[in-house]
Write a protein that holds these residues in place. Structure first.
Motif, mmCIF file in Angstrom:
data_model
loop_
_atom_site.group_PDB
_atom_site.id
_atom_site.type_symbol
_atom_site.label_atom_id
_atom_site.label_comp_id
_atom_site.label_asym_id
_atom_site.label_seq_id
_atom_site.Cartn_x
_atom_site.Cartn_y
_atom_site.Cartn_z
ATOM 1 N N VAL A 115 -0.453 7.020 8.240
ATOM 2 C CA VAL A 115 -1.887 6.769 8.236
ATOM 3 C C VAL A 115 -2.280 5.828 7.102
ATOM 4 N N GLN A 119 -3.284 1.813 8.210
ATOM 5 C CA GLN A 119 -4.734 1.973 8.141
ATOM 6 C C GLN A 119 -5.435 0.641 8.391
ATOM 7 N N TYR A 122 -4.504 3.434 12.550
ATOM 8 C CA TYR A 122 -3.885 4.719 12.886
ATOM 9 C C TYR A 122 -4.963 5.800 13.033
ATOM 10 N N ALA A 123 -5.841 5.882 12.053
ATOM 11 C CA ALA A 123 -6.914 6.875 12.096
ATOM 12 C C ALA A 123 -7.977 6.503 13.130
ATOM 13 N N GLU A 144 -8.699 19.172 9.404
ATOM 14 C CA GLU A 144 -7.446 18.486 9.097
ATOM 15 C C GLU A 144 -6.632 19.353 8.149
ATOM 16 N N CYS A 152 -7.086 9.367 6.062
ATOM 17 C CA CYS A 152 -7.280 9.642 7.483
ATOM 18 C C CYS A 152 -8.716 10.083 7.745
#
Length: 267
Positions: A115, A119, A122-123, A144, A152
């Motif tokens: 992540v 970035q 991905y998130a 989470e 994230c």
């Protein structure tokens, strides 16, 4: 990954066949020395000649013990990039791997999570999946487990705010983090975006602690667990062949050293 690192360091000088022939094999190696001594002093009763603990308890302490645990004392091992990688400038895989290698050397940390490396995309992908599955008639609740540096969470919140502002207004995002240092780091990072402050909170407790979770809630929610399964304490079992019984592996202490030992038949 952290669990694997701890075991790899502990077992770096061993091969399974060597360990099992000897039954007891020393795992006391260079970088492992300080934790070995601290763990022996804190967890194992030195006055007991046959003191031993299950591998699952050893891993749990190695990673999460409040005083000597990997995450408890070295929260910087979860790296945070100052800015996203510009993948369009890499000429190919070799250039990308070289860049990552230099990144690790410059930051002097153990690892960057996917992540972080990919970035914010991905998130963003996780955020898009959540929006597609979420019933917009209901408030959005996200949990989470093990939020790392908060990257994230912040990227998901940014994405939902930009693409689904009405849902963002109903959003509650909770990070469950066992490390107090990382929980604080997550809150500080995510709360840099003022509008996220009312929607995000990092709680410091183990996700395995039922009491800390509070009363059960039957409302729909999303649970994110990145880099979690490979950091869970687990057992190590062994059997010589398909006809012999399974045996548990324990961590024993002898003269201040930690050793692997095969003990006890599993029924």
């Amino acid at each position: 990954m952290a669990a694997r690192l701890c075991l790899q360091r502990a077992l770096s000088s061993l091969r399974p066949s060597h360990m099992l022939k000897k039954n007891l094999a020393c795992v006391h190696t260079g970088s492992f020395e300080s934790f070995s001594k601290a763990y022996t002093a804190r967890i194992v009763n030195d006055t007991e000649e046959d003191a031993h603990v299950l591998v699952r308890n050893f891993i749990g302490a190695a990673l999460y013990d409040p005083m000597v645990g990997y995450f408890s004392n070295k929260f910087e091992v979860v790296g945070a990039l100052r800015e996203p990688l510009q993948f369009n400038v890499f000429e190919g895989r070799k250039a990308y791997m070289k860049y990552l290698d230099n990144l690790y050397r410059q930051n002097d940390i153990s690892w960057f999570t996917p992540v972080e490396v990919f970035q914010p995309w991905y998130a963003y992908a996780i955020g898009e999946y959540i929006l597609r599955c979420h019933d917009s008639k209901l408030p959005l609740m996200i949990y989470e487990i093990g939020g790392g540096t908060g990257t994230c969470a912040r990227n998901i919140l940014d994405y939902i705010k930009a693409t689904a502002p009405a849902i963002y207004q109903t959003l509650k995002y909770t990070s469950v983090e066992i490390s107090a240092a990382l929980a604080n780091k997550q809150n500080n990072f995510v709360h840099k975006v003022k509008s996220h402050q009312a929607r995000y909170h990092a709680e410091c407790h183990s996700a395995q602690d039922k009491v800390a979770w509070g009363p059960s809630n039957a409302k729909p929610c999303f649970v994110i667990m990145l880099e979690v399964l490979d950091n869970l304490p687990h057992d190590l079992v062994y059997r010589g062949n398909t006809t012999t019984p399974w045996m548990e592996t324990w961590i024993s202490q002898s003269n201040g050293y930690l050793r692997l030992a095969v003990h006890y038949r599993i029924l």
